[in-house]
Design a protein around this motif. Sequence first.
Motif, PDB file in Angstrom:
ATOM      1  N   ASP A 223       1.043  -1.215   0.029  1.00  0.00           N
ATOM      2  CA  ASP A 223      -0.083   0.154   0.060  1.00  0.00           C
ATOM      3  C   ASP A 223       0.862   1.223  -0.128  1.00  0.00           C
ATOM      4  O   ASP A 223       0.673   2.100  -0.527  1.00  0.00           O
ATOM      5  CB  ASP A 223      -0.918   0.024   1.201  1.00  0.00           C
TER       6      ASP A 223
ATOM      7  N   THR B 289       2.212   1.569  -3.606  1.00  0.00           N
ATOM      8  CA  THR B 289       1.106   2.059  -4.272  1.00  0.00           C
ATOM      9  C   THR B 289       0.834   3.495  -4.078  1.00  0.00           C
ATOM     10  O   THR B 289       0.846   4.355  -5.209  1.00  0.00           O
ATOM     11  CB  THR B 289      -0.102   1.275  -4.115  1.00  0.00           C
ATOM     12  N   THR B 290       0.513   4.029  -3.019  1.00  0.00           N
ATOM     13  CA  THR B 290       0.153   5.440  -2.736  1.00  0.00           C
ATOM     14  C   THR B 290       1.397   6.453  -2.990  1.00  0.00           C
ATOM     15  O   THR B 290       0.967   7.599  -3.218  1.00  0.00           O
ATOM     16  CB  THR B 290      -0.268   5.537  -1.387  1.00  0.00           C
TER      17      THR B 290
ATOM     18  N   PRO C  53       2.630  10.159   0.651  1.00  0.00           N
ATOM     19  CA  PRO C  53       1.875  10.638  -0.111  1.00  0.00           C
ATOM     20  C   PRO C  53       1.106  11.817   0.098  1.00  0.00           C
ATOM     21  O   PRO C  53       1.096  12.248   1.203  1.00  0.00           O
ATOM     22  CB  PRO C  53       0.813   9.354  -0.545  1.00  0.00           C
TER      23      PRO C  53
ATOM     24  N   ASP D 236      -2.492  14.209  -1.836  1.00  0.00           N
ATOM     25  CA  ASP D 236      -3.586  14.392  -2.906  1.00  0.00           C
ATOM     26  C   ASP D 236      -4.285  15.715  -2.276  1.00  0.00           C
ATOM     27  O   ASP D 236      -5.180  15.542  -3.073  1.00  0.00           O
ATOM     28  CB  ASP D 236      -4.190  12.986  -2.952  1.00  0.00           C
TER      29      ASP D 236
ATOM     30  N   PRO E 299      -5.485   7.835  -4.465  1.00  0.00           N
ATOM     31  CA  PRO E 299      -4.698   6.405  -4.203  1.00  0.00           C
ATOM     32  C   PRO E 299      -5.018   5.755  -2.832  1.00  0.00           C
ATOM     33  O   PRO E 299      -5.311   4.555  -2.821  1.00  0.00           O
ATOM     34  CB  PRO E 299      -3.326   6.535  -4.674  1.00  0.00           C
ATOM     35  N   VAL E 300      -4.863   6.550  -1.941  1.00  0.00           N
ATOM     36  CA  VAL E 300      -5.139   6.352  -0.550  1.00  0.00           C
ATOM     37  C   VAL E 300      -6.357   5.725  -0.269  1.00  0.00           C
ATOM     38  O   VAL E 300      -6.585   4.622   0.327  1.00  0.00           O
ATOM     39  CB  VAL E 300      -4.691   7.578   0.493  1.00  0.00           C
TER      40      VAL E 300
ATOM     41  N   THR F 241      -7.053   2.177  -1.707  1.00  0.00           N
ATOM     42  CA  THR F 241      -6.496   0.787  -1.267  1.00  0.00           C
ATOM     43  C   THR F 241      -7.681   0.361  -0.482  1.00  0.00           C
ATOM     44  O   THR F 241      -7.459  -0.968  -0.094  1.00  0.00           O
ATOM     45  CB  THR F 241      -5.406   1.252  -0.244  1.00  0.00           C
TER      46      THR F 241
ATOM     47  N   PHE G 278      -1.662   9.172   5.922  1.00  0.00           N
ATOM     48  CA  PHE G 278      -1.998   8.527   4.848  1.00  0.00           C
ATOM     49  C   PHE G 278      -3.700   8.875   4.919  1.00  0.00           C
ATOM     50  O   PHE G 278      -4.169   9.005   3.919  1.00  0.00           O
ATOM     51  CB  PHE G 278      -1.937   6.933   5.111  1.00  0.00           C
TER      52      PHE G 278
ATOM     53  N   ALA H  10      -7.010  10.564   2.195  1.00  0.00           N
ATOM     54  CA  ALA H  10      -8.012   9.521   1.378  1.00  0.00           C
ATOM     55  C   ALA H  10      -9.208  10.484   1.758  1.00  0.00           C
ATOM     56  O   ALA H  10     -10.583  10.116   1.110  1.00  0.00           O
ATOM     57  CB  ALA H  10      -8.143   8.435   2.463  1.00  0.00           C
TER      58      ALA H  10
END
Length: 415
Positions: free
Chosen positions: A178, A181-182, A254, A256, A332-333, A336, A345, A349
């Motif tokens: 994870d 990915t993030t 990450p 966003d 992305p977070v 998941t 994180f 999200a």
Amino acid sequence: MTSSTTTGDFQTKLARYADLLVRTGVNLPQGGKVRIAAPVEATELARLTARAAYRAGATDVRVVYTDPHLELALYEDGTDEAVTFLPDWVASEREAMVADGYAMISIVGEDPSLLAGVNPERVAARSKAQAQAMKTVMEAIGGMHVNWTVAAIATPAWAARVYPQLSEADAVERLWADIFTTTRVNGDDPVAAWAAHTAQLGRLSRLLNDKQYAAVHLTSGLGTDLTVGLATNHIWMGGGEAAKNGIYAVPNLPTDEVFTMPHRDRVEGWAVASKPLSVRGQLVEGIRVRFEGGRAVEVTASRGQDTLERLIGTDEGAAHLGEIALVPASAPVAQTGTLFLNTLFDENAASHIALGRCYPTNAVGGDDEAVVVAAGGNDSLIHVDWMIGTPDTDVDGITASGEREPLMRAGEWVI
């Protein structure tokens, strides 16, 4: 290390990750200096990051290892005097490093429930003492006087809390997956992927800055109905940021979010948390807060209310907002499907707000404290983000004349 984290593929990704922290996170220049703070479990990543820094031309790399179990020992066995004691040289050393232009890389991975059985009054007392001692450093870092970044490592204790249904080895492997990915480490060129991503966040920031909305209004099916007035001459930011030394860095990996400065006295309505908050080693769930005149006047939580109340009672500014951030539900977070129990994180999200200190970089002329105060910026010893966004969240921008313009619908950008 488990066998799953000693494979060639994992080692390749870990090396890319370390390179990302240096080249994108702090964007370390030739001749730069860097301080790396990492948990004791992060020795391999810290070494790889140090190597990446030296390859980038670093003249000095300082690594500081931390062990949260020593903090637990202090709370459980230390005297009250020990709990609130911090040597002057600790803050002085960090202040000297900031003055000397050291980039700051922080690697996190703490067990979110490690301090669950500790007296919250002791945690609150030490947190306040640390915040007071490190206030100058935190203001310098928050004001981007140096380039800095925060990233994470998958520790067994954290992984066990995030994936309690899995074995320790499987949980660590899943958490690493994870994280990779993030942070966009899975591709062949994470640095290029981040350049494209930060460009998109920059586009959104410019659009919002051109609008200079008087307020934003957020609603969700959970019950959030919150109008956040924005500071005068506020600045939306997202992705990366140029530090005062001219170096463009990405503070969170990450990230966003696109975020700005609320007006401390112009927040009205209900904010209802969409995720638990892990703070001061405690888990706070079911948060509902009503704001009136910018201040939190009703505060409840289904779990950890004492911790939340002590947090808001830290000082006068702790009951006001210092940040409003918009995050799409497709980030992305969020995709998941994982609740990380870690703000780095979880805040990426969902749209979120932060109690406490504002970032002076979110206002024109923010280098001047008087300008920040006049703009409506908030000051506090704390800055604590908590998530209120959901997949059904709608966000409107409200102009100075009271007109509404859609910014998000069903959790996604529409601009």
